[in-house]
Structures are given as structure tokens and as C-alpha cells.
Design an enzyme around this catalytic site. Structure first.
Site, PDB file in Angstrom:
ATOM      1  N   GLU A 190       0.755  -1.601   0.396  1.00  0.00           N
ATOM      2  CA  GLU A 190      -0.448   0.132   0.354  1.00  0.00           C
ATOM      3  C   GLU A 190       0.802   1.320   0.242  1.00  0.00           C
ATOM      4  OE1 GLU A 190      -3.348  -0.871   3.353  1.00  0.00           O
ATOM      5  OE2 GLU A 190      -3.907  -1.511   1.978  1.00  0.00           O
ATOM      6  N   GLU A 383      -4.931  -8.051  -0.345  1.00  0.00           N
ATOM      7  CA  GLU A 383      -6.083  -8.576   0.278  1.00  0.00           C
ATOM      8  C   GLU A 383      -7.249  -7.750  -0.179  1.00  0.00           C
ATOM      9  OE1 GLU A 383      -4.835  -5.723   2.988  1.00  0.00           O
ATOM     10  OE2 GLU A 383      -2.779  -5.500   3.009  1.00  0.00           O
TER      11      GLU A 383
HETATM   12  C1  BGP Z   1      -4.840  -2.556   5.002  1.00  0.00           C
HETATM   13  C2  BGP Z   1      -2.653  -3.486   5.986  1.00  0.00           C
HETATM   14  C3  BGP Z   1      -3.154  -4.414   6.945  1.00  0.00           C
HETATM   15  C4  BGP Z   1      -4.453  -5.081   6.949  1.00  0.00           C
HETATM   16  C5  BGP Z   1      -5.856  -4.246   5.959  1.00  0.00           C
HETATM   17  C6  BGP Z   1      -6.840  -4.349   6.858  1.00  0.00           C
HETATM   18  O1  BGP Z   1      -3.921  -1.978   5.234  1.00  0.00           O
HETATM   19  O2  BGP Z   1      -1.794  -3.907   4.115  1.00  0.00           O
HETATM   20  O3  BGP Z   1      -2.024  -4.535   7.187  1.00  0.00           O
HETATM   21  O4  BGP Z   1      -4.346  -5.394   8.236  1.00  0.00           O
HETATM   22  O5  BGP Z   1      -5.146  -2.473   6.267  1.00  0.00           O
HETATM   23  O6  BGP Z   1      -6.896  -3.086   7.714  1.00  0.00           O
HETATM   24  P1  BGP Z   1      -6.803  -3.342   9.832  1.00  0.00           P
HETATM   25  O7  BGP Z   1      -6.247  -3.992  10.174  1.00  0.00           O
HETATM   26  O8  BGP Z   1      -7.295  -1.614   9.879  1.00  0.00           O
HETATM   27  O9  BGP Z   1      -8.833  -3.267   9.972  1.00  0.00           O
END
Ligand code: BGP
Length: 485
Positions: A190, A383
Site C-alpha cells: 500500500e 487483500e
Molecule cells: C491494510 C493493511 C493490512 C490490513 C488491512 C486491514 O491497510 O495492508 O495490514 O491490516 O489494512 O486493516 P485493519 O487491520 O486496520 O482493519
């Protein structure tokens, strides 16, 4: 009906070292920028900037703070010691691929050592060997929000150009060490999030700066150069490597058909697209100049940077997709929505998760088509998932039907996108096992097919339990995406 998914489609799941491993300073690992992020109770969560920002005083205090329970990412879910059990569960679901990251400070604790930490190298070698036992392909992220915190203190992170050489030393070390064990690599997780969350994405503190965006965009430029040089080095080490770039793909709709809203949504979407343009096309697109002017930012480039960017393009484009949001120029619209490191105006046509992220499966098809049309290179959804407060019933079951519904609808839209002509390499749903949340450092926000018995304070047995979605995803993979309900 035959499956839309190609026979060799890479079904799997994704995690990040800092959210699962624990063993924060075991076997020589140095502190990472993730290890200094405190848990923030819900009642204190003013904004993402508040949660993910970092001041010098907070950073210094956290580095010295030995009260581990305040920093959930220092414990993760103890994947460091339980990876064999977890990988066996992934194999039971039939995973073809497992997305994980290497923690840079496990290999170079401070980031400036000339020799790597052998115990760290050995750990990942053992994990890759365990995956190979089950024919699971590793998909390895080199930088997933977990750089050596020493580099943040000494250089203000990626704002300094020294980080390029130090990162390349780390990347070269692991690319060479695992050249026969890992084929698929991602450079920066990201990468577009460095703009809004420079400490999370790049270890950059902007406290006291009159223009934090200058530091953020300069850091992002250094990451672009490092990413391109990593692609170059990787191809020298093993021409079979496939190196992808990675974006947080936040889809923003205009709240209305008013042309002003359409223009505003286009500008918002361009801030994600800009980062894939640089890494897939190899140059800064002309539209970014106006955005940079508006931010008062002047990026310092060295001679040769542009040639490096142009000459070392990513093989594929990967991204995270969770939700969509809307924007409007009409100030009277105030109903807001949260999102993955983002927020916006709520779309009245969509439902939201408990965390306020708006559920929009069709949006995934929209971004897949848009990116394939723009770049004509293979894509990878690395993701996607639903964070929810799963409950383990008295009979031990975890009935996460809501997660099955979320994932099934998104997989359906991927099949539609493939039918629309998109070349999609694979799908690693986020948090295939419950883990520490990136934004809030909570455990309560669960994503996994596997429940982990641990709460926000770190209490629990850490035992793993299969959820209803575990058995569902096993059928999805076995049917190559055909059996969704
Ligand atoms: C993205 C990241 C992941 C994951 C996801 C979900 O930004 O790459 O690491 O965590 O978000 O977000 P969160 O964990 O804040 O719900």
C-alpha cells in the site's frame, strides 16, 4: 457452468509479519516501527491520524517502554512459534499461495548492519520450507509497515535518501537467500498510504513541519526509486522472479451526478492511481503536477532517478480492496463512512461493517476493469476481507456467515471481471487467520477463517479454531471458485 477462474488461479490468504509474528526482539530482531504503535481503546479513537500519527516524544518513550502489553504488534498471534500449525491449517483449506511479509529488522535489526542476522534468515527459510511441504507458493512482501525503528530515529525514515541503499542491502540479501524458494515478491505494501500516514508507511515524523506533505511525498519518491531498483536487482538474481507493486485501492464515487462531484471523485482516485502509474508505466503522470502544486510540494530528484523508474517496471499490479466511499462538493452532506486508512461520505445504497466500512462487491469489479484497461498487465487481489467481532459459541462453533456472504459476493465479482477480460493471477483474502489490526491494533476486529483465542489485552490461550468460513473457503478452492453458496 465452468469456472471463470483459470486452472492455475492462486487461491490463498494474506498476513503481515508485524500483525502475526510476535517474538518482537527474539533471536536478534530489532524493534520495528510497528512495535512502537500503542493499542488505543475505542473511546479514545479520535481519528486515524490520531491513532497512526507519531510524535518524537511518543516515539522515544515507546522505544524505551518495556510494558509489552501496551503494544499488541509486539506479540501478534505468536506465529513465530506456531507457524507450522497455522500453515497446516492453510493447507487443509487447500491454499495454493500464502501472502506474508519479511520483517526487515529481523534481518537487519537497526537497518545499518553490514551483515544480516542469520537467525532471522533461518526463520523465514523454515517458513518457506514448511509452505513448500504443502505445495503452497509464498507471496512475499518486502516492506509491510515494519521498518527498523532506528532508521526512523536517525534519518526520519524514508524522507532521507540513505534509505534507498539500506533497503536495497536488505532486499538483495533476501532475494538472493530465497531465490529458489520464493517466486512472487511485492515491494512496498500500500505504497500510496505513505502520503496520508507517513509514519506507518515510511517511518517519517512530520511533527513541527509547516508542510508534512513535503516530507511524505519526498519519502514516497525514495520508495519509488527503491522499488524500481529492487525490480532491477531481482531480475539480475533470478529472471523467473515475478515482482509486483502494491496499492491500497480505495474506490471513491461521486455522491451525485453533479459534474463537480464527478471531478472531485476523479481527483481522489487519481491519488491511488498515481502510485501505480509510476511503478507500472515508469514516470510521474502529468496530472500529479497540479496536485503537488496544490500541496506546495517540490519533489527533489537525483539525475538518473527518472531513468531508473522508466527502466524497471513491475511485472504485475497487486492491491488491497475492502470498501468504497463517496465524495461531494455539497457541504450539507455530512453522513460519513470509515474505510481502509481512509474515510469519506457514506453511500446511501450500501451497507456498512461494524467498523463503518461500506461493503461494495461491484466496486471490486469496477477497479479490476479500470486497472486492467489502464495497464494491460496481470493483476492480483492481495487483500480483501471483512473485519468483524466474531464470537465463539458455547458449542465451540464460530458462525461467521456474514464473512462468507462478504467474500462470496466479492469472489463473484472477480469472476465477472475475468469474464470482462481481466487477467487475474490470484486472490489472497486478508487476515486468513485472526491477527492484530493494522489501524487500531485490536484483536476484536477479526478477519480470519481461523479464530485465535486472544483478546485486545493479549489474554487468551492463543489456541486456533476453525470458523464456519474455514470449511466454506475449502470448498471454494476445491471448486476453483465455482461453489460459493
Ligand atoms: C491494510 C493493511 C493490512 C490490513 C488491512 C486491514 O491497510 O495492508 O495490514 O491490516 O489494512 O486493516 P485493519 O487491520 O486496520 O482493519
Amino acid at each position: 457452468m465452468s469456472s471463470q477462474f483459470p486452472e492455475n488461479f492462486l487461491w490463498g490468504g494474506a498476513v503481515a509479519a508485524n500483525q502475526v509474528e510476535g517474538a518482537c526482539q527474539e533471536d536478534g530482531k530489532g524493534l520495528s516501527t510497528a512495535d512502537v504503535v500503542k493499542y488505543v481503546p475505542p473511546e479514545e479513537r479520535k481519528s486515524l491520524e490520531h491513532i497512526l500519527g507519531m510524535s518524537r516524544a511518543e516515539l522515544s518513550a515507546a522505544i524505551l517502554d518495556k510494558q509489552e502489553q501496551k503494544y499488541p504488534k509486539r506479540r501478534g498471534i505468536d506465529f513465530y512459534h506456531r507457524y507450522k500449525e497455522d500453515i497446516a491449517l492453510f493447507a487443509e483449506m487447500g491454499f495454493k499461495v500464502f501472502r506474508m511479509s519479511i520483517s526487515w529488522p529481523r534481518i537487519f535489526p537497526d537497518g545499518e548492519e553490514t551483515e544480516p542476522n542469520e537467525a532471522g534468515l533461518r526463520f523465514y527459510e523454515d517458513v518457506f520450507n514448511e509452505l513448500r511441504k504443502y505445495n503452497i507458493e509464498p507471496l512475499v512482501t518486502l516492506s509491510h509497515y515494519e521498518m527498523p525503528v532506528h532508521l526512523s530515529v536517525k534519518y526520519n525514515g524514508w524522507e532521507s535518501r540513505e534509505l534507498i541503499g539500506l533497503f536495497l542491502r536488505y532486499a538483495d540479501t533476501v532475494l538472493r537467500r530465497y531465490k529458489d524458494k520464493v517466486k512472487y515478491w511485492l515491494t512496498f505494501n500500500e505504497i500510496n498510504c505513505t502520503i496520508k500516514f507517513p509514519f506507518l508507511g515510511a517511518g517519517v515524523l512530520t511533527e513541527g513541519r509547516d508542510n508534512g506533505k513535503q516530507a511524505a511525498f519526498q519519502a514516497l519518491h525514495h520508495q519509488f526509486v527503491a522499488s524500481a531498483l529492487t525490480v532491477k536487482r531481482a531480475r539480475e538474481i533470478n529472471p523467473e522472479f515475478r515482482i509486483g507493486c502494491m496499492l491500497a485501492r480505495k474506490l471513491v464515487y461521486p455522491y451525485s451526478c453533479r459534474p463537480e462531484d464527478v471531478l472531485k471523485a476523479q481527483a481522489e482516485n487519481q491519488m491511488a492511481q498515481f502510485c501505480s502509474d509510476v511503478q507500472v508505466r515508469g514516470y510521474y503522470p502529468s496530472y500529479i503536477r497540479r496536485h503537488l502544486q496544490e500541496y506546495g510540494v517540490t519533489i527533489e530528484m537525483e539525475p538518473g532517478d527518472e531513468a531508473v523508474l522508466r527502466g524497471n517496471l513491475a511485472d504485475f499490479l497487486s492491491f488491497s480492496y475492502y470498501m468504497s466511499s463517496t465524495v461531494s462538493t455539497d457541504e450539507s452532506i455530512t453522513d460519513r463512512t470509515e474505510g481502509n486508512l481512509s474515510s469519506g461520505l457514506a453511500n446511501p445504497h450500501l451497507k456498512s461493517s461494524e467498523w463503518g466500512w461500506q461493503i461494495d462487491p461491484i466496486g471490486l469489479r469496477v477497479v479490476l476493469k479500470e486497472m486492467h484497461d489502464r495497464y494491460q498487465i496481470p493483476l492480483f487481489v492481495v487483500e480483501n476481507g471483512l473485519g468483524a467481532a466474531d464470537v465463539r459459541e458455547d458449542d465451540g462453533s464460530i458462525r461467521d456467515d456474514y464473512r462468507i456472504e462478504y467474500l462470496a459476493r466479492h469472489i463473484e465479482q472477480m469472476a465477472e471481471a475475468i469474464a470482462d477480460g481481466v487477467e487475474l493471477l490470484g486472490y489472497t483474502s486478508w487476515g486468513c487467520i485472526d491477527l492484530i489490526s493494522a489501524s487500531t491494533s485490536e484483536m476484536r476486529k477479526r478477519y480470519g477463517y481461523i479464530y485465535v483465542d486472544q483478546d485486545d489485552a493479549g489474554s487468551g490461550t492463543l489456541n486456533r479454531y476453525r470458523k464456519k468460513s474455514f470449511y466454506w473457503y475449502k470448498k471454494v478452492i476445491a471448486s476453483n471458485g465455482q461453489q460459493l453458496d
